[in-house]
Design a protein around this motif. Sequence first.
Motif, short mmCIF file in Angstrom:
data_model
loop_
_atom_site.label_atom_id
_atom_site.label_comp_id
_atom_site.label_asym_id
_atom_site.label_seq_id
_atom_site.Cartn_x
_atom_site.Cartn_y
_atom_site.Cartn_z
N ARG A 66 27.56 -49.52 -19.80
CA ARG A 66 27.02 -48.47 -18.94
C ARG A 66 28.08 -47.97 -17.96
O ARG A 66 28.25 -46.77 -17.77
CB ARG A 66 25.80 -48.98 -18.18
CG ARG A 66 25.10 -47.90 -17.38
CD ARG A 66 23.86 -48.44 -16.66
NE ARG A 66 22.86 -48.97 -17.56
CZ ARG A 66 21.92 -48.24 -18.18
NH1 ARG A 66 21.89 -46.95 -17.98
NH2 ARG A 66 21.04 -48.81 -18.96
N ALA A 119 22.90 -42.00 -15.51
CA ALA A 119 23.53 -43.24 -15.98
C ALA A 119 22.78 -44.48 -15.52
O ALA A 119 22.65 -45.44 -16.28
CB ALA A 119 24.98 -43.29 -15.51
N LEU A 124 19.70 -47.79 -21.78
CA LEU A 124 21.04 -47.63 -22.34
C LEU A 124 21.08 -46.74 -23.58
O LEU A 124 21.93 -45.85 -23.66
CB LEU A 124 21.66 -49.00 -22.65
CG LEU A 124 23.10 -48.98 -23.12
CD1 LEU A 124 24.00 -48.35 -22.07
CD2 LEU A 124 23.58 -50.37 -23.46
#
Length: 182
Positions: A66, A119, A124
């Motif tokens: 990430r 983000a 994810l």
Amino acid sequence: RERIEFCICKWYGSLDRFDRYVQENVLEHIKQQLGSSALVPYWAALAFSLPSVFRSLDFAVALNVRGAVLCLGYVLIVNPVVFLLVQFSIQQQVLPWYVSALLSWLLLGLLWGAWATIAFEMPLAPFLAVFAALWLCVLWMYQPSLQELKALGFRLGGQGEVREDSDEESADAAEGLGAELA
């Protein structure tokens, strides 16, 4: 002239095929070489973001996907979009330059914050999908030239590419032409 026609026939098969190639493909190749009309080319927008690339490498070494993709998003998506927006803002000339500059800075902060929110708030897998989709959109907006993409590590092949002869092959062709003309 005969020597040139001989070489063209060797490279393209015939003069007609060469004429067809020039009439149909040369404009497209020129467009690919020139790339987009962006004042700041895509490679320069990426070079501007080099510190974020290094930070992304730090995250990658720590196996933090990430964090790595977050930094790459600034490099590959957010900063290039900001360059395009600044260019548009300057070129539109409706607002005074200082208002355009202020709006560009505000937009930069907004895009940076939006990317960070995406983000950190998204799971994810969807985040990676959004990253890929946005990056493709940025590449479409910039339309980088083939030379830029090759410099960035992309290996592109295409139809109609002319094979480059070595110096020896060209010399052999010239000798063959000389023998035919004699």
